[in-house]
Scaffold this motif. Sequence first.
Motif, PDB file in Angstrom:
ATOM      1  N   ASP A   1       2.277  -8.193   7.704  1.00  0.00           N
ATOM      2  CA  ASP A   1       2.891  -7.432   6.612  1.00  0.00           C
ATOM      3  C   ASP A   1       3.447  -8.334   5.516  1.00  0.00           C
ATOM      4  N   GLU A   2       4.227  -9.330   5.890  1.00  0.00           N
ATOM      5  CA  GLU A   2       4.874 -10.187   4.900  1.00  0.00           C
ATOM      6  C   GLU A   2       3.848 -10.950   4.074  1.00  0.00           C
ATOM      7  N   SER A   3       2.818 -11.451   4.732  1.00  0.00           N
ATOM      8  CA  SER A   3       1.783 -12.199   4.019  1.00  0.00           C
ATOM      9  C   SER A   3       1.027 -11.298   3.055  1.00  0.00           C
ATOM     10  N   LEU A   4       0.708 -10.102   3.503  1.00  0.00           N
ATOM     11  CA  LEU A   4       0.004  -9.159   2.638  1.00  0.00           C
ATOM     12  C   LEU A   4       0.856  -8.755   1.448  1.00  0.00           C
ATOM     13  N   ALA A   5       2.148  -8.584   1.664  1.00  0.00           N
ATOM     14  CA  ALA A   5       3.044  -8.234   0.560  1.00  0.00           C
ATOM     15  C   ALA A   5       3.086  -9.354  -0.477  1.00  0.00           C
ATOM     16  N   ASP A   6       3.097 -10.602  -0.010  1.00  0.00           N
ATOM     17  CA  ASP A   6       3.089 -11.737  -0.929  1.00  0.00           C
ATOM     18  C   ASP A   6       1.800 -11.776  -1.746  1.00  0.00           C
ATOM     19  N   LEU A   7       0.670 -11.570  -1.083  1.00  0.00           N
ATOM     20  CA  LEU A   7      -0.624 -11.596  -1.780  1.00  0.00           C
ATOM     21  C   LEU A   7      -0.723 -10.454  -2.780  1.00  0.00           C
ATOM     22  N   ALA A   8      -0.235  -9.283  -2.393  1.00  0.00           N
ATOM     23  CA  ALA A   8      -0.281  -8.135  -3.295  1.00  0.00           C
ATOM     24  C   ALA A   8       0.607  -8.344  -4.522  1.00  0.00           C
ATOM     25  N   ALA A   9       1.751  -8.978  -4.315  1.00  0.00           N
ATOM     26  CA  ALA A   9       2.648  -9.256  -5.444  1.00  0.00           C
ATOM     27  C   ALA A   9       1.979 -10.162  -6.466  1.00  0.00           C
ATOM     28  N   GLU A  10       1.094 -11.036  -5.994  1.00  0.00           N
ATOM     29  CA  GLU A  10       0.407 -11.954  -6.908  1.00  0.00           C
ATOM     30  C   GLU A  10      -0.516 -11.232  -7.884  1.00  0.00           C
ATOM     31  N   VAL A  11      -0.987 -10.040  -7.503  1.00  0.00           N
ATOM     32  CA  VAL A  11      -1.849  -9.297  -8.419  1.00  0.00           C
ATOM     33  C   VAL A  11      -1.089  -8.192  -9.150  1.00  0.00           C
ATOM     34  N   GLY A  12       0.233  -8.154  -8.969  1.00  0.00           N
ATOM     35  CA  GLY A  12       1.058  -7.239  -9.744  1.00  0.00           C
ATOM     36  C   GLY A  12       1.565  -6.019  -9.021  1.00  0.00           C
ATOM     37  N   LEU A  13       1.364  -5.930  -7.706  1.00  0.00           N
ATOM     38  CA  LEU A  13       1.918  -4.806  -6.960  1.00  0.00           C
ATOM     39  C   LEU A  13       3.369  -5.084  -6.599  1.00  0.00           C
ATOM     40  N   ASP A  14       4.119  -4.011  -6.375  1.00  0.00           N
ATOM     41  CA  ASP A  14       5.515  -4.153  -5.980  1.00  0.00           C
ATOM     42  C   ASP A  14       5.580  -4.527  -4.500  1.00  0.00           C
ATOM     43  N   ARG A  15       6.210  -5.638  -4.215  1.00  0.00           N
ATOM     44  CA  ARG A  15       6.231  -6.158  -2.849  1.00  0.00           C
ATOM     45  C   ARG A  15       6.889  -5.179  -1.879  1.00  0.00           C
ATOM     46  N   GLU A  16       7.961  -4.565  -2.284  1.00  0.00           N
ATOM     47  CA  GLU A  16       8.657  -3.636  -1.400  1.00  0.00           C
ATOM     48  C   GLU A  16       7.835  -2.370  -1.146  1.00  0.00           C
ATOM     49  N   GLU A  17       7.099  -1.943  -2.142  1.00  0.00           N
ATOM     50  CA  GLU A  17       6.236  -0.773  -1.948  1.00  0.00           C
ATOM     51  C   GLU A  17       5.129  -1.105  -0.946  1.00  0.00           C
ATOM     52  N   VAL A  18       4.605  -2.313  -1.021  1.00  0.00           N
ATOM     53  CA  VAL A  18       3.568  -2.728  -0.075  1.00  0.00           C
ATOM     54  C   VAL A  18       4.128  -2.731   1.349  1.00  0.00           C
TER      55      VAL A  18
END
Length: 244
Positions: A142-159
């Motif tokens: 989960d944490e790694s995916l949230a970090d990767l998603a944040a890099e493309v502009g997604l909200d980390r907490e939403e992920v």
Amino acid sequence: MSDTVKVDVWSDIACPWCYIGKRKFEAGAAAFGASPDSAPIEVEYHSFELSPDTLVDFEGTEAEFLSGHKGMPVEQAQQMLGQVGGIAASVGLHYDFDAMHHTNTVKAHQVIHLAKQHGKQLEMVERLFTAYFERGEHVGRDESLADLAAEVGLDREEVLATLRDDSQLAAVRADQAQAQAFGINGVPFFVIDGKYGVSGAQDPAAFEQVLRQVVALREADPEGVANQDQRAAEDAAADAAVTR
């Protein structure tokens, strides 16, 4: 010709041929797009799990996983990975099988669906492929995916909330059910304009050709093409117009 050509792609983040196929499709689409009689292309990715029973934290190398999965000696698995790596290099990709963290990909697929809702699906798919095959990053936690998603502009907490609640799992399962209905049993698989099924990491020329064929058929019989229903996609996928 201005009507958009829809391309639906079934793939898995842990599939080496899927990333290679992505690059080859992009090259074919670029060649198609350079023609004056081309059309805009809309690409949408769909979930497919090659090994749904894989642990999130698989203990072992990629060669060891392949050895166990395919029932072959580790040395043979290493040789196969070397061959795939060479093909990847031919399209500008640099696979690092030694650094790879083999993992379950169902959560990565959930993130891809969330990214689609925010108009960032293609960026998310590319980032996940790069993370998995080239950078030795973990795409199962989960944490790694949230970090990767944040890099493309997604909200980390939403992920993180999405993964915690499995709120996109139904969308993943719907993609998988659709693949089964179409008769798709291997990836990558491309359904183009709801009419043509193209299986595998084909050469760019093959993708360019089928895109041109779609446009030509539209021009020859616009009403007939416009009235193609979903059954045509099922027939195309089941028969696999092109195989790897």
